[in-house]
Design an enzyme around this catalytic site. Sequence first.
Site, PDB file in Angstrom:
ATOM      1  N   ASP A   1       0.859  -1.182   0.000  1.00  0.00           N
ATOM      2  CA  ASP A   1       0.000   0.000   0.000  1.00  0.00           C
ATOM      3  C   ASP A   1       0.898   1.235   0.000  1.00  0.00           C
ATOM      4  O   ASP A   1       1.657   1.449   0.950  1.00  0.00           O
ATOM      5  CB  ASP A   1      -0.862  -0.022   1.271  1.00  0.00           C
TER       6      ASP A   1
ATOM      7  N   ASP B   1      -2.727   4.829  -2.691  1.00  0.00           N
ATOM      8  CA  ASP B   1      -3.669   5.536  -1.834  1.00  0.00           C
ATOM      9  C   ASP B   1      -4.060   6.892  -2.436  1.00  0.00           C
ATOM     10  O   ASP B   1      -3.187   7.674  -2.833  1.00  0.00           O
ATOM     11  CB  ASP B   1      -2.962   5.756  -0.479  1.00  0.00           C
TER      12      ASP B   1
ATOM     13  N   GLU C   1      -6.561   3.862  -5.596  1.00  0.00           N
ATOM     14  CA  GLU C   1      -7.757   4.175  -4.820  1.00  0.00           C
ATOM     15  C   GLU C   1      -8.287   5.497  -5.350  1.00  0.00           C
ATOM     16  O   GLU C   1      -7.551   6.493  -5.368  1.00  0.00           O
ATOM     17  CB  GLU C   1      -7.448   4.303  -3.332  1.00  0.00           C
TER      18      GLU C   1
ATOM     19  N   HIS D   1     -10.619  -1.465   5.336  1.00  0.00           N
ATOM     20  CA  HIS D   1     -10.250  -0.876   6.637  1.00  0.00           C
ATOM     21  C   HIS D   1     -10.890   0.490   6.862  1.00  0.00           C
ATOM     22  O   HIS D   1     -10.773   1.056   7.948  1.00  0.00           O
ATOM     23  CB  HIS D   1      -8.724  -0.767   6.692  1.00  0.00           C
ATOM     24  N   ASP D   2     -11.528   1.026   5.816  1.00  0.00           N
ATOM     25  CA  ASP D   2     -12.136   2.361   5.916  1.00  0.00           C
ATOM     26  C   ASP D   2     -13.644   2.340   6.081  1.00  0.00           C
ATOM     27  O   ASP D   2     -14.267   3.409   6.142  1.00  0.00           O
ATOM     28  CB  ASP D   2     -11.864   3.168   4.627  1.00  0.00           C
TER      29      ASP D   2
END
Length: 549
Positions: free
Chosen positions: A99, A200, A255, A327-328
């Site tokens: 990531d 990200d 993302e 995770h968000d």
Amino acid sequence: MSSQPWWKQAIVYQIYPRSFKDSNGDGIGDLGGIIEKLDYIKSLGADTIWLNPIYKSPNDDGGYDISDYCHVQPEFGTMEDFERLLEGLHSRGLKLIMDLVVNHSSDEHPWFIESKKSINSKYRDYYFWKQGRNGGPPNNWPSFFGGSAWQYDETTQEYYLHLFSKKQPDLNWESPILREEVQNLMKFWLDKGVDGLRLDVISAISKRTDFPDSDTLDFNETIRKYYANGPRLKEFIHEMRSKVWDHYDVMTVGEGPGITPQNAGEYLDDHHGLNMIFHFGHMFLDQGPGGRFDPIPWTMKKFKAVFKTWDDAFLKNGWGSIFLGNHDFARMVSRWGDDKTYWSESSKLLVTLLMSMRGTPFVFQGDEIGMTNITLSSLNESKDIETLTGWREAEKRGLSEARFLEAANYSGRDNARTPMQWSSGVNAGFSSCTPWMKVNDNVRTINVDTQQPDSESVLNYFRRMTSLRKRNPALVFGKYLPLETAHEKLFVFHRIMDKEKLVVVLNFSAENLNFPPELSLRHAIRLAGNYDDMESAVIRPWEASIYRL
Ligand code: ISL
Ligand code: CA
């Protein structure tokens, strides 16, 4: 299928290291813990791991605030541990995606420490610094984490931009030197044999350098109109591709908050773009103008429309990525399913959806055993900056703490970050000491050890579904053809490839539903389903089935 790139056929399992497994008894998940669980990971049938950030970080935003891109976060272990993990994955035929957070760094990164020292620093333009306006910030942009997206610095009497927390200053991609620094840190990890990158907030790396005021109070509209899809985004992606990614056999997934079905293709062309991008069409369905903590009801009609819209978008360019949680976001069974009465059936239904869509499925750790949201009894139990700063903003809007806590328990990121539930034993088998984040009370019934021996468990259903997807190219590459039903609870779609015609039938309700008249299953063979007895005249509550027609 072999002529197709590996990442189109992959099934990705996302690991949030802090909450996965603690191997050294400090209550924090680490790389050693992941290594302990490599055989479990392999047993799931996923073949690629997406690892959330493991780099040195003050941990202001769960590791998404990086102070040293080329060192492992000491809490997570050492570079040797990383090498052992990578070797352990590769020796099991598994791939690793790292990531990479390069829209911003930590304010404790040496680049920023130098940059803020003086307006003449050679690192000054690694970040965005601007004079204030009328005694305040340069414009009205809000941060994702509440308040202004600008922070005043006394030393040099200018503001710096931070779309996220003030400890996450945005990197200035207009600077070719900064872009080269980013390319070098990518090569550092790719040279180690990493198989791909998740980038990200990649949609926000090109800023509108005139920094116009936002003309909307709808936060997700602000992201789309002002933060994402900037004028040089394509150019920056093409540059990374030609200068870095094309020199390795790697997959890239960006993302993309704020991307649209109309412009997604611009980032995905086969020769110059990303391989995949996460869109958030479905993830914002239940967010009102105030964003995450302003929940509104979502409808099946809109949910189905999102999958059709984006499948059409990815038909032209690129390849889809399918996810229902990460995770968000809240746990998928709590958000889209029924985590009470039909917990098992709806967990399996959502796994069926993930494994039968056109696009690479990304499964978040714990969703393979149906982990649910957690109920925080007070905001003191939250460990997430987005929730804690969100409360500050909500309080200003006059919201009571109880009301805000209700919203946070519905949609807050803490829900996804509770310790992985390995067993009903002490600390969920996650750690030998009190974990950094509280364990969900339902660990007694929802855990790997309990589900492992039970052929009807969510875990073993998950394994059957990954195996089914791997054995059926039509589930990967088949044309996606939804059966348009106005029915608010029924989601039915075909997957067609050559002579193979499959149909997926999902009942998103606790009611018995009739089969749509236009669906003739008389000669169909049922390939999978979450009810063990095959025959039924109706579609049972939260029933999921896949048929070969
Ligand atoms: O879009 C969003 C707002 O609801 C969220 O999904 C999310 O904050 C946004 O997409 C960016 O997320 C990524 O960058 C953040 C970090 O907090 C998230 O964990 C990460 O996934 C800043 O690095
Ligand atoms: Ca640890």
